[in-house]
Design a protein around this motif. Sequence first.
Motif, PDB file in Angstrom:
ATOM      1  N   TRP A  66      28.449   3.228  31.856  1.00  0.00           N
ATOM      2  CA  TRP A  66      27.999   2.766  30.541  1.00  0.00           C
ATOM      3  C   TRP A  66      27.910   1.245  30.509  1.00  0.00           C
ATOM      4  N   LEU A  67      28.892   0.571  31.106  1.00  0.00           N
ATOM      5  CA  LEU A  67      28.864  -0.889  31.160  1.00  0.00           C
ATOM      6  C   LEU A  67      27.688  -1.382  32.010  1.00  0.00           C
ATOM      7  N   MET A  68      27.381  -0.669  33.104  1.00  0.00           N
ATOM      8  CA  MET A  68      26.231  -1.029  33.938  1.00  0.00           C
ATOM      9  C   MET A  68      24.934  -0.906  33.152  1.00  0.00           C
ATOM     10  N   LEU A  69      24.818   0.142  32.351  1.00  0.00           N
ATOM     11  CA  LEU A  69      23.613   0.329  31.545  1.00  0.00           C
ATOM     12  C   LEU A  69      23.488  -0.760  30.480  1.00  0.00           C
ATOM     13  N   ARG A  70      24.611  -1.112  29.858  1.00  0.00           N
ATOM     14  CA  ARG A  70      24.590  -2.176  28.853  1.00  0.00           C
ATOM     15  C   ARG A  70      24.210  -3.514  29.482  1.00  0.00           C
ATOM     16  N   ALA A  71      24.723  -3.765  30.692  1.00  0.00           N
ATOM     17  CA  ALA A  71      24.458  -5.051  31.354  1.00  0.00           C
ATOM     18  C   ALA A  71      22.984  -5.217  31.702  1.00  0.00           C
ATOM     19  N   ARG A  72      22.309  -4.135  31.996  1.00  0.00           N
ATOM     20  CA  ARG A  72      20.890  -4.239  32.342  1.00  0.00           C
ATOM     21  C   ARG A  72      19.985  -4.025  31.136  1.00  0.00           C
ATOM     22  N   GLY A  73      20.596  -3.856  29.957  1.00  0.00           N
ATOM     23  CA  GLY A  73      19.823  -3.751  28.727  1.00  0.00           C
ATOM     24  C   GLY A  73      19.090  -2.447  28.551  1.00  0.00           C
ATOM     25  N   SER A  74      19.657  -1.362  29.062  1.00  0.00           N
ATOM     26  CA  SER A  74      19.016  -0.059  28.930  1.00  0.00           C
ATOM     27  C   SER A  74      19.109   0.448  27.499  1.00  0.00           C
ATOM     28  N   PRO A  75      18.206   1.330  27.093  1.00  0.00           N
ATOM     29  CA  PRO A  75      18.276   1.926  25.755  1.00  0.00           C
ATOM     30  C   PRO A  75      19.606   2.651  25.542  1.00  0.00           C
TER      31      PRO A  75
ATOM     32  N   THR B 109      21.151   5.834  37.490  1.00  0.00           N
ATOM     33  CA  THR B 109      22.275   5.307  36.708  1.00  0.00           C
ATOM     34  C   THR B 109      22.387   6.008  35.365  1.00  0.00           C
ATOM     35  N   THR B 110      21.270   6.126  34.657  1.00  0.00           N
ATOM     36  CA  THR B 110      21.280   6.773  33.343  1.00  0.00           C
ATOM     37  C   THR B 110      21.678   8.244  33.457  1.00  0.00           C
ATOM     38  N   THR B 111      21.138   8.930  34.461  1.00  0.00           N
ATOM     39  CA  THR B 111      21.454  10.338  34.644  1.00  0.00           C
ATOM     40  C   THR B 111      22.923  10.549  34.986  1.00  0.00           C
ATOM     41  N   THR B 112      23.443   9.755  35.927  1.00  0.00           N
ATOM     42  CA  THR B 112      24.834   9.907  36.340  1.00  0.00           C
ATOM     43  C   THR B 112      25.781   9.564  35.198  1.00  0.00           C
ATOM     44  N   ALA B 113      25.450   8.511  34.427  1.00  0.00           N
ATOM     45  CA  ALA B 113      26.283   8.140  33.276  1.00  0.00           C
ATOM     46  C   ALA B 113      26.367   9.281  32.276  1.00  0.00           C
ATOM     47  N   GLY B 114      25.234   9.884  31.980  1.00  0.00           N
ATOM     48  CA  GLY B 114      25.225  10.987  31.025  1.00  0.00           C
ATOM     49  C   GLY B 114      26.013  12.193  31.513  1.00  0.00           C
TER      50      GLY B 114
END
Length: 281
Positions: free
Chosen positions: A51-60, A170-175
């Motif tokens: 989740w932090l990785m997604l936030r850092a790259r500005g993902s939806p 990344t998004t798939t694994t996070a979910g």
Amino acid sequence: MPRTRIALLTTLAMFAFAGNSLLCRLALKGAGVDAATFTLVRVVSAALTLWLMLRARGSPRGIGGNWYSALALFAYASGFSFAYVGLPAGTGALLLFGSVQATMIGHGLWTGEHLRVRQWAGLLLALSGLIGLVLRGISAPPLQPSLLMLGAGVAWGIYSLRGRRSCDPTTTTAGNFLRAVPFAAAVSLLTLAHLSLERSGIVYAMLSGALTSGVGYVIWYAALRGLKAATAATVQLSVPVIAAMGGIVLLGEPLTLRLLGSSAAILGGIALVVAKKQTVK
């Protein structure tokens, strides 16, 4: 995707998978944490890291994955932890990825993938190494943990196959990790009588979740897009050898002739399956 990039990602993922085996054994062997707690901390740490990785790259804000993949991920993680209560690092990894191989290659054959004679020979050689490990004998592993690890391997094989369709690893694994949290929490509640918490064990579980699981699985999902199911299954059998060597060096686990023979057969089988056919000029 270039073959060099695929090979690099695959190698990094294999070392991450071996790291999971070593960290789990370190936590359960002498760090005073129970298997259910290790699983829960591992899953939560992975979900938070991603989740932090997604936030850092500005993902939806939305997440990927689905409940079926999350259930497969949880089944793998839970079976993995409980099996390692009674298995050495290398033996557990051999059982895990032998089962993964059977699951993924079986699916590949079912859906129309074809193996050449050399690849069939490699597959049989690798499987013979696995069978040689678990045959009855002085150094054969205990049955119940072995069955748990084999089941974990089937779950991981299913999870990997589903991951080949992922467009954003990344998004798939996070979910998937986020959805796996309630399953892991439920098991922890059901096993409260066996609760055991030590700081070092929690740290190992966090490292397993954040690095060798969260980041490692993202790398693996990225590599999977360039691998056939049979190849993806077979290369994972390098993990037991890496884990076994790490277990000997870091955990003081014994180096047996059975383990050496199984490792040699498995690595030889991998080489036959993944090696490209040479063209004679």
